[in-house]
Design an enzyme around this catalytic site. Structure first.
Site, mmCIF file in Angstrom:
data_model
loop_
_atom_site.group_PDB
_atom_site.id
_atom_site.type_symbol
_atom_site.label_atom_id
_atom_site.label_comp_id
_atom_site.label_asym_id
_atom_site.label_seq_id
_atom_site.Cartn_x
_atom_site.Cartn_y
_atom_site.Cartn_z
ATOM 1 N NE ARG A 1 30.453 28.683 48.042
ATOM 2 C CZ ARG A 1 30.480 30.009 48.220
ATOM 3 N NH1 ARG A 1 30.263 30.823 47.219
ATOM 4 N NH2 ARG A 1 30.742 30.519 49.402
ATOM 5 C CG HIS B 1 26.635 33.824 51.279
ATOM 6 N ND1 HIS B 1 27.349 33.181 50.299
ATOM 7 C CD2 HIS B 1 26.836 35.143 51.071
ATOM 8 C CE1 HIS B 1 27.961 34.075 49.525
ATOM 9 N NE2 HIS B 1 27.651 35.282 49.972
ATOM 10 C CD GLU C 1 33.603 36.503 50.535
ATOM 11 O OE1 GLU C 1 32.979 37.530 50.864
ATOM 12 O OE2 GLU C 1 34.114 36.350 49.418
ATOM 13 C CG ASN D 1 34.708 33.138 47.886
ATOM 14 O OD1 ASN D 1 34.715 31.965 47.498
ATOM 15 N ND2 ASN D 1 33.708 33.652 48.580
ATOM 16 C CE1 TYR E 1 33.918 38.013 42.805
ATOM 17 C CE2 TYR E 1 34.522 37.371 45.032
ATOM 18 C CZ TYR E 1 33.646 37.324 43.971
ATOM 19 O OH TYR E 1 32.495 36.576 44.074
ATOM 20 C CD GLU F 1 31.459 34.151 46.396
ATOM 21 O OE1 GLU F 1 31.776 35.336 46.173
ATOM 22 O OE2 GLU F 1 30.749 33.793 47.354
ATOM 23 C CD1 TRP G 1 29.450 36.868 42.361
ATOM 24 C CD2 TRP G 1 28.828 35.149 43.669
ATOM 25 N NE1 TRP G 1 28.386 37.289 43.117
ATOM 26 C CE2 TRP G 1 27.996 36.255 43.919
ATOM 27 C CE3 TRP G 1 28.621 33.954 44.372
ATOM 28 C CZ2 TRP G 1 26.969 36.196 44.863
ATOM 29 C CZ3 TRP G 1 27.595 33.914 45.307
ATOM 30 C CH2 TRP G 1 26.783 35.032 45.538
ATOM 31 C CD GLU H 1 27.875 42.475 44.926
ATOM 32 O OE1 GLU H 1 27.507 41.329 44.660
ATOM 33 O OE2 GLU H 1 28.846 42.731 45.660
ATOM 34 C CD1 TRP H 2 26.906 40.959 48.780
ATOM 35 C CD2 TRP H 2 25.262 40.756 50.287
ATOM 36 N NE1 TRP H 2 26.667 39.618 48.979
ATOM 37 C CE2 TRP H 2 25.679 39.460 49.886
ATOM 38 C CE3 TRP H 2 24.229 40.846 51.242
ATOM 39 C CZ2 TRP H 2 25.098 38.285 50.384
ATOM 40 C CZ3 TRP H 2 23.650 39.684 51.753
ATOM 41 C CH2 TRP H 2 24.089 38.435 51.316
HETATM 42 C C1 GBH Z 1 31.707 38.000 47.710
HETATM 43 O O1 GBH Z 1 32.233 38.945 48.545
HETATM 44 C C2 GBH Z 1 30.432 37.479 48.307
HETATM 45 O O2 GBH Z 1 30.606 36.191 48.849
HETATM 46 C C3 GBH Z 1 29.271 37.522 47.367
HETATM 47 O O3 GBH Z 1 28.093 37.346 48.094
HETATM 48 C C4 GBH Z 1 29.301 38.819 46.591
HETATM 49 O O4 GBH Z 1 28.154 39.012 45.838
HETATM 50 C C5 GBH Z 1 30.512 38.774 45.715
HETATM 51 O O5 GBH Z 1 31.670 38.523 46.450
HETATM 52 C C6 GBH Z 1 30.715 40.027 44.895
HETATM 53 O O6 GBH Z 1 30.933 41.124 45.697
HETATM 54 O O7 GBH Z 1 39.967 46.437 50.369
HETATM 55 O O8 GBH Z 1 40.259 44.419 51.565
HETATM 56 O O9 GBH Z 1 38.196 45.565 51.752
HETATM 57 C C7 GBH Z 1 33.408 39.557 48.117
HETATM 58 C C8 GBH Z 1 33.775 40.571 49.141
HETATM 59 C C9 GBH Z 1 35.293 41.869 47.810
HETATM 60 C C10 GBH Z 1 35.254 41.910 50.225
HETATM 61 C C11 GBH Z 1 36.480 42.770 47.833
HETATM 62 C C12 GBH Z 1 36.427 42.788 50.217
HETATM 63 C C13 GBH Z 1 37.448 44.617 49.014
HETATM 64 C C14 GBH Z 1 38.799 44.308 49.512
HETATM 65 N N1 GBH Z 1 35.053 41.169 49.018
HETATM 66 N N2 GBH Z 1 36.526 43.517 49.004
HETATM 67 S S1 GBH Z 1 39.319 45.252 50.895
#
Ligand code: GBH
Length: 474
Positions: free
Chosen positions: A81, A125, A170, A298, A300, A375, A425, A432-433
């Site tokens: 992906r 993205h 996202e 996705n 996490y 992810e 991922w 990482e942004w």
């Molecule tokens: C992904 O974003 C991205 O698609 C990817 O590009 C990135 O590298 C990867 O994850 C790792 O970060 O308290 O509700 O704000 C994940 C983004 C992660 C966004 C958790 C919201 C906090 C939750 N999300 N995050 S909140």
């Protein structure tokens, strides 16, 4: 945390993949006719990205894609992906395609197909052409129309080789982190703009989805959402209401129009002081409601919240980066609680039960909708060692995280969730942004100075899982 019931077998047809994104890995930001994106502007603005890091070079995938393809093949990936950088293939977001940019993705696709790896291509993205942001970005309806044109052109150029087209990655992040909390490009702090962006992203999905159906009838159509697992602090009706509001903003604002053909009715009341939603025009919801073949999810971490009682100290846990602005529009009266650990290097709590809960909840709400995890993974501080002249990267915490989450996918599947695949991922350490290069999600380590790639223990572990279709005991 539960201990995975291992070994666990997965069905033969289950797809094991890995994921990346253009701005996070490609580099070559000014090569091959690529135009600037909002992430170039943002990362080059002092104070926006940790350490002043930018994606100018990233992990140089633009030049090293053959080596990276060989690694995917050696790992046994069934699918890869990746995302297409809109400003690389249509600089400026208007007009004809840039042949040099298209050639890069064309070579990538040929390389994947030659190695028997299914291409899963994401159209967006997060790297919007800067020119379109200058005209309002996702707050402007016109951007959705531009996205449809981009989709038509690129799908016509590449379409027959892409197995699955994903419109967006996202959209929650694009809308709320880009326009409300501002921790992502374009870095604005405007709730009304964020909600307009939500709708225009949804609309753009519908318009592009229609184009994909027409131009690539044999391809699968999908979108990837970062769905939120939000839990209440207590069983009070106040806390339940807080959960419901966040669920509407974070999940329903996307799942509703996409799969039910309507926004959750409560959302209008909950955001009434910010917007009247007049950007939703007749016919939009029908366009957005185009059936998708597979829903990308996705996952996490989880979120725990409470309605603020007006008296206690406020709690703002992680999830907002360092921004004083919340991504959650009109939710100033909701507290985000510090979660019990363990945590990843991002500070995100590790909670595999959220994976199972999310898949089961989604399959209950949409029983006929196939899903895939597009992810899941974790950043940790890896241990790099030299063992008799051979570089090794030990990442037992990542292996543990992945084991538990893949097991949690299996638990959901046993209970009836229709999950078609899992994309880890990330394939490579990358940009990482807003955290720049300080956080490593890769199962292949990258030395950011030399660009040398080293398989972490987790990559070897994943390779074995793919070979056997079995999650080993941990
Ligand atoms: C992904 O974003 C991205 O698609 C990817 O590009 C990135 O590298 C990867 O994850 C790792 O970060 O308290 O509700 O704000 C994940 C983004 C992660 C966004 C958790 C919201 C906090 C939750 N999300 N995050 S909140």
């Amino acid at each position: 945390m539960t201990v995975p019931a291992a070994p666990r077998s997965f069905p033969d047809g289950f797809t094991w993949g890995s994921a990346t994104a253009s701005y996070q890995i490609e580099g070559a930001a000014t090569e091959g006719g690529r135009g600037p994106s909002i992430w170039d502007t943002f990362s080059h603005t002092p104070g926006k990205v940790l350490g002043g890091d930018t994606g100018d070079v990233a992990v140089d995938h633009y030049h090293r894609y053959e080596e990276d393809l060989d690694a995917m093949k050696a790992m046994g990936l069934g699918a890869y992906r990746f995302s297409i950088a809109w400003p690389r293939v249509q600089p400026g977001g208007r007009g004809p395609l840039n042949p040099e940019g298209v050639a890069f993705y064309s070579k990538l696709l040929d390389g994947l197909i030659a190695r028997g790896i299914k291409p899963v291509a994401t159209l967006y993205h997060w790297d919007l052409p800067q020119e379109l942001e200058d005209e309002g970005g996702w707050t402007a309806r016109e951007t959705a129309l531009r996205f449809e044109e981009y989709a038509r052109l690129i799908v016509a150029a590449l379409g027959d080789r892409v197995h699955t087209w994903t419109t967006f990655n996202e959209p929650w992040c694009t809308a709320y982190l880009g326009y409300a909390s501002g921790v992502h490009a374009p870095g604005r702090h405007d709730g009304a703009a964020a909600l307009a962006a939500v709708h225009h992203l949804n609309l753009a999905h519908g318009l592009a989805g229609r184009a994909i159906r027409e131009l690539a009838p044999n391809a699968q159509l999908s979108i990837t959402l970062n769905l939120h697992v939000i839990r209440p602090r207590s069983s009070s009706t106040d806390d339940a209401r807080a959960v419901q509001r966040l669920d509407d903003l974070g999940n329903g604002a996307f799942l509703g129009p996409l799969l039910d053909g309507a926004y959750p009715e409560r959302l209008f009341g909950d955001t009434a002081k910010t917007t009247d939603w007049s950007f939703v025009l007749d016919g939009d919801l029908e366009l957005i409601n185009i059936p998708i073949d597979v829903l990308g999810i996705n996952y996490y971490s989880t979120t725990r919240v409470a309605l603020w009682d007006g008296v206690s100290d406020r709690v703002m846990a992680d999830g907002h980066g360092d921004s004083p602005y919340s991504p959650w529009v009109d939710c100033d009266d909701i507290d985000f609680l510090v979660q019990p650990g363990p945590y990843t290097a991002m500070g995100w709590n590790i909670d595999p039960s959220g994976m199972t809960e999310l898949l089961l909840r989604t399959s209950k709400a949409y029983p006929h909708q196939p899903m895939m995890i597009t992810e899941n993974g974790a950043a940790f501080d890896d241990v790099v060692v030299d063992e008799d002249g051979v570089a090794r990267i030990h990442d037992p915490l990542r292996v543990d995280y992945l084991s538990r989450h893949i097991d949690a996918v299996g638990v959901a599947m046993d209970a009836g969730a229709d999950v078609r695949g899992y994309f880890l991922w990330s394939l490579l350490d990358n940009f990482e942004w807003s955290y720049g290069y300080s956080k490593r999600f890769g199962i292949i380590g990258v030395d950011f100075d030399t660009q040398v790639r080293t398989w972490k223990d987790s990559a070897l572990w994943y390779q074995e899982l793919i070979r056997t279709h079995q999650l080993p005991a941990i």
